[in-house]
Design a protein around this motif. Structure first.
Motif, PDB file in Angstrom:
ATOM      1  N   PHE A   1       0.890  -1.109   0.096  1.00  0.00           N
ATOM      2  CA  PHE A   1      -0.225  -0.075  -0.248  1.00  0.00           C
ATOM      3  C   PHE A   1       1.039   1.197   0.133  1.00  0.00           C
ATOM      4  O   PHE A   1       0.385   2.383  -0.674  1.00  0.00           O
ATOM      5  CB  PHE A   1      -0.913   0.255   1.354  1.00  0.00           C
ATOM      6  CG  PHE A   1      -2.012   1.151   1.125  1.00  0.00           C
ATOM      7  CD1 PHE A   1      -2.769   1.149   0.338  1.00  0.00           C
ATOM      8  CD2 PHE A   1      -1.696   2.287   1.895  1.00  0.00           C
ATOM      9  CE1 PHE A   1      -3.983   2.188   0.340  1.00  0.00           C
ATOM     10  CE2 PHE A   1      -2.675   3.421   2.082  1.00  0.00           C
ATOM     11  CZ  PHE A   1      -3.727   3.210   1.473  1.00  0.00           C
ATOM     12  N   SER A   2       2.011   1.213   0.771  1.00  0.00           N
ATOM     13  CA  SER A   2       2.953   2.604   0.620  1.00  0.00           C
ATOM     14  C   SER A   2       3.538   2.451  -0.701  1.00  0.00           C
ATOM     15  O   SER A   2       3.555   3.962  -1.218  1.00  0.00           O
ATOM     16  CB  SER A   2       4.128   1.985   1.873  1.00  0.00           C
ATOM     17  OG  SER A   2       3.507   2.049   3.042  1.00  0.00           O
TER      18      SER A   2
ATOM     19  N   SER B   1       0.754   3.957  -2.875  1.00  0.00           N
ATOM     20  CA  SER B   1       0.657   5.276  -2.211  1.00  0.00           C
ATOM     21  C   SER B   1       1.491   6.404  -2.822  1.00  0.00           C
ATOM     22  O   SER B   1       1.424   7.481  -3.451  1.00  0.00           O
ATOM     23  CB  SER B   1       0.559   5.523  -0.683  1.00  0.00           C
ATOM     24  OG  SER B   1      -0.545   4.718  -0.322  1.00  0.00           O
TER      25      SER B   1
ATOM     26  N   TYR C   1       0.972   6.909  -6.298  1.00  0.00           N
ATOM     27  CA  TYR C   1      -0.133   7.621  -6.716  1.00  0.00           C
ATOM     28  C   TYR C   1      -0.014   9.204  -6.631  1.00  0.00           C
ATOM     29  O   TYR C   1      -0.197   9.958  -7.603  1.00  0.00           O
ATOM     30  CB  TYR C   1      -1.218   7.296  -5.587  1.00  0.00           C
ATOM     31  CG  TYR C   1      -2.494   8.017  -5.929  1.00  0.00           C
ATOM     32  CD1 TYR C   1      -3.579   7.356  -6.381  1.00  0.00           C
ATOM     33  CD2 TYR C   1      -2.716   9.207  -5.252  1.00  0.00           C
ATOM     34  CE1 TYR C   1      -4.718   7.867  -6.534  1.00  0.00           C
ATOM     35  CE2 TYR C   1      -4.124   9.710  -5.524  1.00  0.00           C
ATOM     36  CZ  TYR C   1      -4.937   8.978  -6.181  1.00  0.00           C
ATOM     37  OH  TYR C   1      -6.549   9.743  -6.362  1.00  0.00           O
ATOM     38  N   VAL C   2       0.920   9.626  -5.547  1.00  0.00           N
ATOM     39  CA  VAL C   2       0.990  11.124  -5.297  1.00  0.00           C
ATOM     40  C   VAL C   2       1.970  11.590  -6.106  1.00  0.00           C
ATOM     41  O   VAL C   2       2.012  12.976  -6.222  1.00  0.00           O
ATOM     42  CB  VAL C   2       1.382  11.187  -3.813  1.00  0.00           C
ATOM     43  CG1 VAL C   2       0.343  10.732  -2.617  1.00  0.00           C
ATOM     44  CG2 VAL C   2       2.761  10.654  -3.487  1.00  0.00           C
TER      45      VAL C   2
ATOM     46  N   THR D   1      -8.606   8.352  -0.447  1.00  0.00           N
ATOM     47  CA  THR D   1      -7.562   9.354  -1.000  1.00  0.00           C
ATOM     48  C   THR D   1      -6.767   9.702   0.410  1.00  0.00           C
ATOM     49  O   THR D   1      -5.821  10.195   0.206  1.00  0.00           O
ATOM     50  CB  THR D   1      -8.163  10.389  -1.552  1.00  0.00           C
ATOM     51  OG1 THR D   1      -9.355  11.084  -0.963  1.00  0.00           O
ATOM     52  CG2 THR D   1      -8.622  10.115  -3.133  1.00  0.00           C
TER      53      THR D   1
ATOM     54  N   ILE E   1      -4.322   7.265   1.178  1.00  0.00           N
ATOM     55  CA  ILE E   1      -3.379   7.177   0.405  1.00  0.00           C
ATOM     56  C   ILE E   1      -2.338   8.363   0.639  1.00  0.00           C
ATOM     57  O   ILE E   1      -1.023   8.119   0.520  1.00  0.00           O
ATOM     58  CB  ILE E   1      -3.930   7.154  -1.072  1.00  0.00           C
ATOM     59  CG1 ILE E   1      -4.511   6.016  -1.511  1.00  0.00           C
ATOM     60  CG2 ILE E   1      -2.893   7.701  -2.157  1.00  0.00           C
ATOM     61  CD1 ILE E   1      -5.242   6.078  -2.692  1.00  0.00           C
ATOM     62  N   TYR E   2      -2.773   9.670   0.796  1.00  0.00           N
ATOM     63  CA  TYR E   2      -2.038  10.751   0.990  1.00  0.00           C
ATOM     64  C   TYR E   2      -1.482  10.746   2.360  1.00  0.00           C
ATOM     65  O   TYR E   2      -0.273  10.964   2.466  1.00  0.00           O
ATOM     66  CB  TYR E   2      -3.143  12.129   1.054  1.00  0.00           C
ATOM     67  CG  TYR E   2      -3.392  12.483  -0.169  1.00  0.00           C
ATOM     68  CD1 TYR E   2      -2.598  12.315  -1.492  1.00  0.00           C
ATOM     69  CD2 TYR E   2      -4.681  12.937  -0.486  1.00  0.00           C
ATOM     70  CE1 TYR E   2      -3.260  12.613  -2.743  1.00  0.00           C
ATOM     71  CE2 TYR E   2      -5.179  13.352  -1.755  1.00  0.00           C
ATOM     72  CZ  TYR E   2      -4.280  13.247  -2.764  1.00  0.00           C
ATOM     73  OH  TYR E   2      -4.906  13.435  -3.910  1.00  0.00           O
TER      74      TYR E   2
ATOM     75  N   GLY F   1       1.517   8.089   1.460  1.00  0.00           N
ATOM     76  CA  GLY F   1       2.285   8.458   0.333  1.00  0.00           C
ATOM     77  C   GLY F   1       2.995   9.630   0.407  1.00  0.00           C
ATOM     78  O   GLY F   1       4.228   9.932  -0.171  1.00  0.00           O
TER      79      GLY F   1
END
Length: 347
Positions: free
Chosen positions: A33-34, A37, A40-41, A60, A63-64, A67
């Motif tokens: 997941f890290s 993330s 993603y960012v 989100t 994630i933020y 990330g």
């Protein structure tokens, strides 16, 4: 050994192993997941905004939360993201306040009454109609030759008839936001230059969360971290409002800008690196500067100004068109400082 004893031993072994396997699975899940993330960012600002409208807010937010801080460290170490760097066959003039020219007005929303105020170690593009700077150019040599000094009082610029008084922002809800920063100018050029940064001709209205948060974070990365890795740095900061009209501090008719930006340039040998960040006044207290990267081309369209206009087109065009995906890396020993700066460890 009886069947019951063997069965009991298996049950106990299974019970002991279960927490271990759950821990391994949890660690693997968090790692994946890290990684996701961080990936993603690192997408452009517009992409992130689009997906904020699609994904549930709790997803989100998670994630933020992972990330951004992890990405800040991996970016600082140069492990993730990319920079905008192009080769140029000329070196910047030594001790020049600006790199490749001052901003040039090409249209709205930049006001037509910009005039240049030379303060020696920084240069102001001032507007009488707005009663604050439109832009300020300054440079930060690598060596900090002076100690960090206490903050002097704000003063009216006596050479400007329409310079606001220091108390003009009182009860407005706005901070007196430095354009040329106190700390970088004080530590490079001394007390006299520092006092000039506290003249109201160098000040524009900023919300407290912008002025004391992400804006200050970038200022201190410039002064403490990026100069340590890349040497002298050139910066253009500025602000702008809406073409259709802006808000004002009514009592003194000072325009309140909607947006603030910083353009940061360095030169390593013959390689020129540049990036720009854009913040609105409603930016969050703990927002991340890397999520506000913008191409210089797009910033020119928004501001009505032409930046780095003295660069030849073969480097200016690609340098301004490309969008980097990270803030610049720092020395490995300074990577933790970049994260502490974000959470208030800076001065």
């Amino acid at each position: 050994m009886s069947h019951k004893k063997r069965q009991g031993r298996k049950t106990r072994n299974y019970a002991r192993r279960t927490p271990l396997w759950l821990s391994v699975l949890l660690a693997a899940g968090l790692t994946l997941f890290s990684i996701f993330s961080v990936w993603y960012v690192h997408h452009p600002r517009r992409w992130l905004i689009a997906y904020e409208d699609i994904l549930p807010s709790y997803i989100t937010a998670a994630i933020y939360s992972f990330g951004n801080p992890i990405g800040d460290i991996t970016d600082s170490l140069g492990l993730t993201g990319h920079d905008t760097i192009y080769e140029y066959d000329e070196l910047a003039p030594e001790n020049s306040v600006h790199f490749a020219g001052l901003p040039v007005r090409i249209g709205s929303p930049a006001p037509a009454d910009i005039r240049v105020l030379n303060r020696g170690d920084f240069i102001i593009g001032w507007s009488d109609s707005l009663r604050h700077p439109v832009w300020v150019a300054y440079h930060v040599p690598a060596e900090a030759r002076f100690p960090s000094l206490s903050r002097p009082a704000f003063t009216k610029d006596k050479g400007l008839e329409l310079s606001p008084a220091p108390q003009a922002y009182t009860n407005s809800g706005m901070d007196r936001g430095h354009m040329a920063p106190n700390y970088a100018i004080a530590t490079r050029f001394g007390e006299g230059a520092q006092k000039l940064t506290f003249q109201m001709s160098n000040i524009a209205p900023q919300t407290p969360q912008l002025n004391r948060g992400v804006w200050r974070d970038v200022e201190h990365r410039i002064a403490d971290l990026w100069t340590a890795k890349y040497g002298e740095i050139w910066v253009i900061v500025g602000c702008f409002g809406s073409v259709n009209g802006s808000q004002f501090i009514i009592s003194d008719h000072i325009e309140i800008p909607e947006y603030f930006y910083q353009i940061i340039v360095a030169q390593e040998g013959y390689n020129v690196r540049a990036m720009a960040v854009l913040f609105d006044q409603d930016v969050g207290w703990n927002d991340w500067a890397a999520r506000h990267l913008i191409s210089i081309d797009e910033l020119e369209d928004l501001t009505g100004l032409d930046f780095l206009s003295e660069l030849p087109s073969f480097i200016q065009n690609p340098l301004e068109a490309e969008l980097p995906s990270r803030l610049w890396p720092v020395k490995p020993t300074d990577a933790l400082k970049s994260l502490l700066n974000h959470f208030g460890g800076n001065r």
